[in-house]
Design an enzyme around this catalytic site. Structure first.
Site, PDB file in Angstrom:
ATOM      1  N   GLU A 194       0.721  -1.017  -0.277  1.00  0.00           N
ATOM      2  CA  GLU A 194       0.009  -0.044  -0.442  1.00  0.00           C
ATOM      3  C   GLU A 194       1.098   1.544  -0.029  1.00  0.00           C
ATOM      4  OE1 GLU A 194      -2.098   2.448  -0.257  1.00  0.00           O
ATOM      5  OE2 GLU A 194      -3.104   0.554   0.080  1.00  0.00           O
ATOM      6  N   ASP A 235      -7.925   1.507  -8.910  1.00  0.00           N
ATOM      7  CA  ASP A 235      -7.949   3.071  -9.242  1.00  0.00           C
ATOM      8  C   ASP A 235      -8.525   2.494 -10.656  1.00  0.00           C
ATOM      9  OD1 ASP A 235      -8.206   5.629  -9.511  1.00  0.00           O
ATOM     10  OD2 ASP A 235      -6.160   6.029  -8.741  1.00  0.00           O
TER      11      ASP A 235
END
Length: 267
Positions: free
Chosen positions: A112, A168
Protein backbone atom coordinates in the site's frame (compact mmCIF):
# COMPACT_ATOMS: atom_id res chain seq x y z
CA UNK A 1 -9.42 5.62 58.96
CA UNK A 2 -9.63 6.49 55.29
CA UNK A 3 -7.52 4.42 52.96
CA UNK A 4 -5.38 6.74 50.85
CA UNK A 5 -4.08 3.95 48.62
CA UNK A 6 -5.09 4.44 44.96
CA UNK A 7 -7.89 2.18 43.86
CA UNK A 8 -6.80 -0.45 41.37
CA UNK A 9 -9.54 -1.04 38.87
CA UNK A 10 -10.09 -4.37 37.17
CA UNK A 11 -9.04 -2.80 33.90
CA UNK A 12 -5.77 -1.53 35.37
CA UNK A 13 -5.06 -4.87 37.03
CA UNK A 14 -5.57 -6.69 33.73
CA UNK A 15 -3.24 -4.27 31.98
CA UNK A 16 -0.57 -4.75 34.65
CA UNK A 17 -0.87 -8.51 34.31
CA UNK A 18 -0.63 -8.30 30.53
CA UNK A 19 -4.12 -9.71 30.05
CA UNK A 20 -5.84 -6.75 28.44
CA UNK A 21 -6.67 -7.11 24.77
CA UNK A 22 -5.06 -4.68 22.35
CA UNK A 23 -7.55 -2.27 20.87
CA UNK A 24 -8.00 -2.42 17.12
CA UNK A 25 -7.29 0.90 15.37
CA UNK A 26 -10.24 2.98 14.19
CA UNK A 27 -10.37 3.85 10.51
CA UNK A 28 -11.65 7.35 11.17
CA UNK A 29 -8.20 8.31 12.45
CA UNK A 30 -6.42 6.95 9.38
CA UNK A 31 -8.44 8.34 6.49
CA UNK A 32 -6.76 9.99 3.54
CA UNK A 33 -7.27 10.45 -0.19
CA UNK A 34 -8.55 7.38 -1.99
CA UNK A 35 -5.65 7.26 -4.44
CA UNK A 36 -2.04 8.39 -4.72
CA UNK A 37 0.05 9.45 -7.70
CA UNK A 38 2.11 6.35 -8.46
CA UNK A 39 4.57 8.37 -10.58
CA UNK A 40 5.53 10.71 -7.74
CA UNK A 41 8.62 10.30 -5.60
CA UNK A 42 7.20 8.94 -2.35
CA UNK A 43 10.56 8.53 -0.56
CA UNK A 44 10.14 4.80 -0.20
CA UNK A 45 12.59 2.31 1.27
CA UNK A 46 13.26 -0.77 -0.82
CA UNK A 47 16.01 -3.41 -1.06
CA UNK A 48 18.36 -3.47 -4.02
CA UNK A 49 17.34 -7.11 -4.55
CA UNK A 50 15.12 -9.73 -2.89
CA UNK A 51 18.20 -11.23 -1.25
CA UNK A 52 18.77 -7.97 0.61
CA UNK A 53 15.26 -7.79 2.08
CA UNK A 54 14.99 -8.18 5.86
CA UNK A 55 11.62 -9.86 6.36
CA UNK A 56 12.09 -10.27 10.12
CA UNK A 57 10.38 -6.93 10.77
CA UNK A 58 7.26 -8.14 9.00
CA UNK A 59 7.25 -11.80 9.97
CA UNK A 60 9.27 -12.07 13.20
CA UNK A 61 8.16 -15.66 13.85
CA UNK A 62 9.41 -16.81 10.46
CA UNK A 63 12.61 -14.86 9.71
CA UNK A 64 15.74 -14.14 11.67
CA UNK A 65 17.05 -10.56 11.50
CA UNK A 66 19.63 -10.03 8.77
CA UNK A 67 22.25 -9.02 11.33
CA UNK A 68 21.55 -12.18 13.35
CA UNK A 69 20.32 -10.38 16.45
CA UNK A 70 18.11 -12.17 18.93
CA UNK A 71 14.39 -11.38 19.16
CA UNK A 72 13.09 -10.90 22.71
CA UNK A 73 16.17 -12.62 24.03
CA UNK A 74 15.68 -15.73 21.88
CA UNK A 75 17.48 -16.71 18.70
CA UNK A 76 15.06 -16.96 15.79
CA UNK A 77 15.77 -19.20 12.83
CA UNK A 78 14.27 -18.85 9.39
CA UNK A 79 11.24 -21.09 8.91
CA UNK A 80 12.21 -21.71 5.30
CA UNK A 81 9.04 -20.05 4.08
CA UNK A 82 8.78 -17.17 1.64
CA UNK A 83 5.98 -14.73 0.93
CA UNK A 84 3.61 -16.38 -1.54
CA UNK A 85 0.55 -14.09 -1.72
CA UNK A 86 0.75 -10.40 -2.63
CA UNK A 87 -2.23 -8.05 -2.34
CA UNK A 88 -1.32 -5.08 -4.54
CA UNK A 89 -2.90 -1.89 -3.25
CA UNK A 90 -4.30 -3.74 -0.25
CA UNK A 91 -6.22 -0.78 1.20
CA UNK A 92 -7.39 -1.37 4.77
CA UNK A 93 -6.29 -5.01 4.76
CA UNK A 94 -9.62 -6.81 4.72
CA UNK A 95 -8.45 -9.49 2.30
CA UNK A 96 -5.25 -10.19 4.25
CA UNK A 97 -7.14 -10.68 7.51
CA UNK A 98 -9.75 -12.90 5.86
CA UNK A 99 -7.23 -15.12 4.08
CA UNK A 100 -4.90 -15.38 7.06
CA UNK A 101 -6.99 -18.11 8.70
CA UNK A 102 -7.98 -19.75 5.41
CA UNK A 103 -4.31 -20.27 4.47
CA UNK A 104 -2.61 -20.27 7.91
CA UNK A 105 0.63 -21.80 6.61
CA UNK A 106 1.09 -19.24 3.83
CA UNK A 107 2.90 -15.93 4.19
CA UNK A 108 0.97 -13.00 2.70
CA UNK A 109 1.99 -9.40 2.10
CA UNK A 110 -0.12 -6.35 1.46
CA UNK A 111 1.41 -3.48 -0.50
CA UNK A 112 0.00 0.00 0.00
CA UNK A 113 1.42 3.37 -1.03
CA UNK A 114 -0.67 5.59 1.28
CA UNK A 115 1.04 6.37 4.58
CA UNK A 116 -1.95 6.49 6.93
CA UNK A 117 -3.57 3.41 5.40
CA UNK A 118 -0.35 1.43 5.80
CA UNK A 119 -0.13 2.58 9.43
CA UNK A 120 -3.71 1.46 10.08
CA UNK A 121 -3.19 -2.03 8.64
CA UNK A 122 0.08 -2.48 10.49
CA UNK A 123 -1.49 -1.52 13.83
CA UNK A 124 -4.45 -3.79 13.15
CA UNK A 125 -2.22 -6.78 12.42
CA UNK A 126 -0.15 -6.18 15.57
CA UNK A 127 -3.34 -5.96 17.66
CA UNK A 128 -4.72 -9.16 16.13
CA UNK A 129 -1.47 -10.99 16.85
CA UNK A 130 -1.56 -9.87 20.47
CA UNK A 131 -5.22 -10.78 20.94
CA UNK A 132 -4.90 -14.15 19.16
CA UNK A 133 -1.49 -15.64 20.01
CA UNK A 134 -0.27 -17.98 17.29
CA UNK A 135 -2.56 -16.45 14.65
CA UNK A 136 -2.12 -13.68 12.09
CA UNK A 137 1.67 -13.98 12.15
CA UNK A 138 1.49 -14.95 8.47
CA UNK A 139 0.27 -11.54 7.23
CA UNK A 140 2.00 -8.18 7.03
CA UNK A 141 2.10 -4.94 5.07
CA UNK A 142 4.71 -2.75 3.41
CA UNK A 143 4.45 0.80 2.19
CA UNK A 144 5.71 0.59 -1.36
CA UNK A 145 4.98 1.25 -5.02
CA UNK A 146 4.41 -2.08 -6.75
CA UNK A 147 4.46 -0.45 -10.18
CA UNK A 148 8.11 0.51 -9.66
CA UNK A 149 9.72 -1.86 -7.20
CA UNK A 150 8.01 -5.27 -7.27
CA UNK A 151 11.12 -7.18 -8.52
CA UNK A 152 13.15 -5.64 -5.69
CA UNK A 153 11.11 -7.67 -3.19
CA UNK A 154 10.24 -10.93 -4.94
CA UNK A 155 12.35 -13.51 -6.70
CA UNK A 156 11.48 -15.11 -10.02
CA UNK A 157 8.46 -17.43 -9.63
CA UNK A 158 8.19 -16.73 -5.88
CA UNK A 159 4.49 -15.86 -5.69
CA UNK A 160 1.53 -18.21 -6.09
CA UNK A 161 -1.26 -15.60 -5.89
CA UNK A 162 -1.52 -11.89 -6.74
CA UNK A 163 -4.59 -9.79 -6.00
CA UNK A 164 -5.72 -6.61 -7.77
CA UNK A 165 -8.97 -5.74 -6.05
CA UNK A 166 -10.96 -2.66 -7.00
CA UNK A 167 -7.92 -0.75 -8.29
CA UNK A 168 -7.96 2.93 -9.20
CA UNK A 169 -9.93 3.20 -12.48
CA UNK A 170 -7.98 6.25 -13.76
CA UNK A 171 -10.96 7.15 -15.92
CA UNK A 172 -9.26 9.81 -18.07
CA UNK A 173 -7.54 8.41 -21.14
CA UNK A 174 -4.31 10.28 -20.40
CA UNK A 175 -4.26 8.52 -17.02
CA UNK A 176 -4.56 4.99 -18.41
CA UNK A 177 -0.79 4.60 -18.20
CA UNK A 178 -1.19 4.65 -14.42
CA UNK A 179 -3.51 1.64 -14.37
CA UNK A 180 -2.14 -1.31 -12.45
CA UNK A 181 -2.72 -3.74 -15.34
CA UNK A 182 -0.70 -2.89 -18.47
CA UNK A 183 1.28 -5.04 -20.93
CA UNK A 184 4.60 -3.99 -19.39
CA UNK A 185 3.50 -4.57 -15.82
CA UNK A 186 1.96 -7.94 -16.71
CA UNK A 187 5.39 -9.14 -17.81
CA UNK A 188 6.74 -8.17 -14.37
CA UNK A 189 3.86 -10.01 -12.73
CA UNK A 190 4.60 -13.07 -14.86
CA UNK A 191 8.21 -12.90 -13.68
CA UNK A 192 7.40 -13.02 -9.95
CA UNK A 193 4.41 -15.39 -10.34
CA UNK A 194 5.16 -19.09 -10.58
CA UNK A 195 3.66 -21.30 -13.31
CA UNK A 196 0.21 -22.33 -12.10
CA UNK A 197 -0.04 -19.18 -9.97
CA UNK A 198 -3.16 -17.03 -10.20
CA UNK A 199 -3.88 -13.34 -10.73
CA UNK A 200 -7.22 -12.22 -9.26
CA UNK A 201 -8.84 -9.05 -10.61
CA UNK A 202 -12.15 -7.51 -9.60
CA UNK A 203 -13.74 -4.12 -10.18
CA UNK A 204 -17.10 -2.42 -10.00
CA UNK A 205 -16.14 -0.34 -13.04
CA UNK A 206 -16.99 -2.27 -16.19
CA UNK A 207 -14.67 -0.23 -18.41
CA UNK A 208 -11.71 -1.03 -16.16
CA UNK A 209 -12.71 -4.70 -15.99
CA UNK A 210 -12.77 -4.90 -19.79
CA UNK A 211 -9.40 -3.13 -19.93
CA UNK A 212 -7.82 -5.68 -17.58
CA UNK A 213 -9.39 -8.61 -19.40
CA UNK A 214 -8.20 -7.29 -22.77
CA UNK A 215 -4.58 -7.02 -21.67
CA UNK A 216 -4.54 -10.28 -19.74
CA UNK A 217 -6.14 -12.12 -22.68
CA UNK A 218 -3.47 -10.68 -24.98
CA UNK A 219 -0.52 -11.63 -22.79
CA UNK A 220 1.10 -14.93 -23.84
CA UNK A 221 1.81 -16.07 -20.26
CA UNK A 222 -1.73 -15.87 -18.86
CA UNK A 223 -4.88 -17.83 -19.56
CA UNK A 224 -8.30 -17.06 -18.10
CA UNK A 225 -9.74 -19.48 -15.56
CA UNK A 226 -13.34 -20.53 -16.34
CA UNK A 227 -15.94 -19.26 -13.88
CA UNK A 228 -17.08 -22.79 -13.04
CA UNK A 229 -13.54 -23.67 -11.94
CA UNK A 230 -13.43 -20.63 -9.65
CA UNK A 231 -16.34 -22.03 -7.64
CA UNK A 232 -13.88 -24.36 -5.90
CA UNK A 233 -11.35 -21.62 -5.08
CA UNK A 234 -11.62 -20.65 -1.36
CA UNK A 235 -10.05 -17.24 -2.05
CA UNK A 236 -12.75 -16.06 -4.46
CA UNK A 237 -15.46 -15.43 -1.86
CA UNK A 238 -13.09 -13.15 0.04
CA UNK A 239 -11.94 -11.44 -3.15
CA UNK A 240 -15.55 -10.47 -3.69
CA UNK A 241 -16.51 -9.47 -0.17
CA UNK A 242 -13.62 -9.04 2.29
CA UNK A 243 -12.38 -5.61 1.24
CA UNK A 244 -13.86 -2.29 2.33
CA UNK A 245 -14.50 -1.39 -1.30
CA UNK A 246 -16.19 -4.72 -2.03
CA UNK A 247 -18.47 -4.29 0.98
CA UNK A 248 -19.35 -0.77 -0.14
CA UNK A 249 -20.33 -2.04 -3.59
CA UNK A 250 -22.40 -4.75 -1.93
CA UNK A 251 -24.25 -2.20 0.23
CA UNK A 252 -24.97 -0.06 -2.83
CA UNK A 253 -26.13 -3.15 -4.76
CA UNK A 254 -23.55 -2.50 -7.45
CA UNK A 255 -21.98 -4.94 -9.91
CA UNK A 256 -18.69 -6.73 -9.33
CA UNK A 257 -16.74 -7.93 -12.34
CA UNK A 258 -14.35 -10.79 -11.55
CA UNK A 259 -11.68 -12.22 -13.83
CA UNK A 260 -8.91 -14.60 -12.76
CA UNK A 261 -5.93 -15.77 -14.81
CA UNK A 262 -3.46 -18.61 -14.43
CA UNK A 263 0.20 -18.15 -15.15
CA UNK A 264 1.16 -20.78 -17.75
CA UNK A 265 4.46 -22.62 -17.98
CA UNK A 266 6.78 -21.04 -20.54
CA UNK A 267 9.61 -23.53 -20.26
Amino acid sequence: MQNDMPKITGEKRQAEEGQMEARLPQKKYFRQRAHANVFSDHHLDYPISPAHMDWSKNFPNHFAPKEGAAVDGAVVKDSGKKVEFADIGCGYGGLLVALSTVFPETLMLGMEIRVKVEEYVNQKILALRKNHPGSYDNISILRMNAMKFLPNFFEKHQLSKMFFLFPDPHFKKRKHKARIITPTLLSEYAYVLRPGGIIYTISDVKDLHLWMVKHLDAHPLFVRIPDEELADDPAVEHVRNATEEGQKVERNKGDKYLACYRRINDE
